[in-house]
Design an enzyme around this catalytic site. Sequence first.
Site, PDB file in Angstrom:
ATOM      1  N   LYS A   1      -7.161 -37.335  99.769  1.00  0.00           N
ATOM      2  CA  LYS A   1      -6.633 -37.698 101.083  1.00  0.00           C
ATOM      3  C   LYS A   1      -5.432 -36.798 101.337  1.00  0.00           C
ATOM      4  CE  LYS A   1      -4.038 -39.529 103.508  1.00  0.00           C
ATOM      5  NZ  LYS A   1      -3.251 -38.930 104.671  1.00  0.00           N
TER       6      LYS A   1
ATOM      7  N   GLU B   1       4.429 -37.617  91.407  1.00  0.00           N
ATOM      8  CA  GLU B   1       5.510 -36.645  91.543  1.00  0.00           C
ATOM      9  C   GLU B   1       6.258 -37.002  92.819  1.00  0.00           C
ATOM     10  OE1 GLU B   1       6.528 -31.888  91.979  1.00  0.00           O
ATOM     11  OE2 GLU B   1       4.482 -32.507  91.538  1.00  0.00           O
TER      12      GLU B   1
END
Length: 494
Positions: free
Chosen positions: A177, A252
């Site tokens: 996505k 992250e």
Amino acid sequence: MMTTRLDHFIGGEHRAPADGEYLESTNPATLETLYSFARGTGADIAQAVEAAQRAFDSTAWQRTTPTQRGHLLRRFGDLIGQNAEELARFESQDNGKLLREMKGQLQGLPEYLYYYAGLADKVQGSQIPTNSPEVINFTQREALGVVGLITPWNSPMTLTISKLAPALAAGNTTVIKPSEYTSRTILRLAELADEAGFPAGAVNVVTGLGAEAGQALVDAPQLAKISFTGSTRTGSAIAKSAAGRFIGSTLELGGKSPNIVFDDANVSNAAMGVIAGIFAAAGQTCIAGSRVFVQRGVYDELLEKVTARAASIVIGDPMAEDTELGPLAFAAQRDKVEEYVRLGEEEGGQIAYGGNRPDVGLPGYFFEPTVLTETTNDMRICQEEIFGPVAAIMPFDTEEEVLGLANDTEYGLAAGVWTQNLARGMRMSQRLDAGTVWINMYRAMSPMSPRQGFKNSGVGVEHGLESMHEYTRLKSVWINTDEGPVADPFVLGR
């Protein structure tokens, strides 16, 4: 003029959105509509996850050896290299990054694929000692299954490949996505994976909004893992969802990285490192060196060099060869940066340079490189991630003092140290709460070098051999080679 319409890429083919709705992508420099893209929903995610699961379970994929997966990844890398200019142009138009920067980045991106191609058949288990010569115990690493990848708008190709390459090398299949601001390059990436020979469904892309398609992907019951790059707030929500279902997550997240200049540093080099750390990519990078700490002996000299170069930075059309700073990626991001600069002034900071929207002859989301002084580390502008070209430059006196200031943040992604005393540099690297520390350089990275965020900057590892373990599970196998009768467990031995 008819706008190009882009559909999802699911099961090796383009598919229109289940609800029939589309969104528009806008060039952040010119504000022109670039294309429309499918507005994905839970129904589209369900189709993509089902296609990925079918591909993972297929005999063809299960019988593909690690070495063969490496060949596919190498072919994938070749195709990215062959299409680097087109991909660079798409990316620059989508998010406003400099075309010449993106050309260099995209031309180097095949090396990521080649690196993981080489690792595909290097992930090994081990034999474990046992108490019996007839018993063998060994471990092996296996693919997880369907992995969801949610990637950001600031470096979509690089950050997607950083996840996709190890996931495929380990034998997983994927659903991506991408950010709603940068859909086009990731859709093209899926087409190239298909052209490289990966089975239909190994790489799927569903475009749309994070709250709709992204959330549906996170919640998909068949998902074996989620990997996300983005804000700490969103990452925290994803971590909670993954933990509640006992699946892994690699995250992250944000950063508020210190860039530290000691008075024995080469000040000219340090100034360029500061400039690169905060103004490259218009500061829209999680590793941006947004907090600059300068020892008092060179503070004035460093400040003068940084502000002088900031004033000479050429702002304008990212497609032009002489442009050095393009626009921010979208209106809300430009407004956020502007609000933080005004907040910094309200908190007592002084603008040494910048702080305004420049007139560059284009209507886009441009903002000047900005340097703030008279700030303290406890101000919001020094504690909260801005994600724009804004540096707060602060003086310090001692090594101990700057260590305390540098570590006084919720983040721990990266840090820079400028000194000609390598013993000091090593001490700093050992005591800084940051997953990556650069000494006399900044922003260097490699697919071979692992990256990990500390504290609120994330969990898990990206890049390097360690990242392969993020996309595998460890299994222990026991074998009894003794052909004699098995003892009755309820009869005590003699």
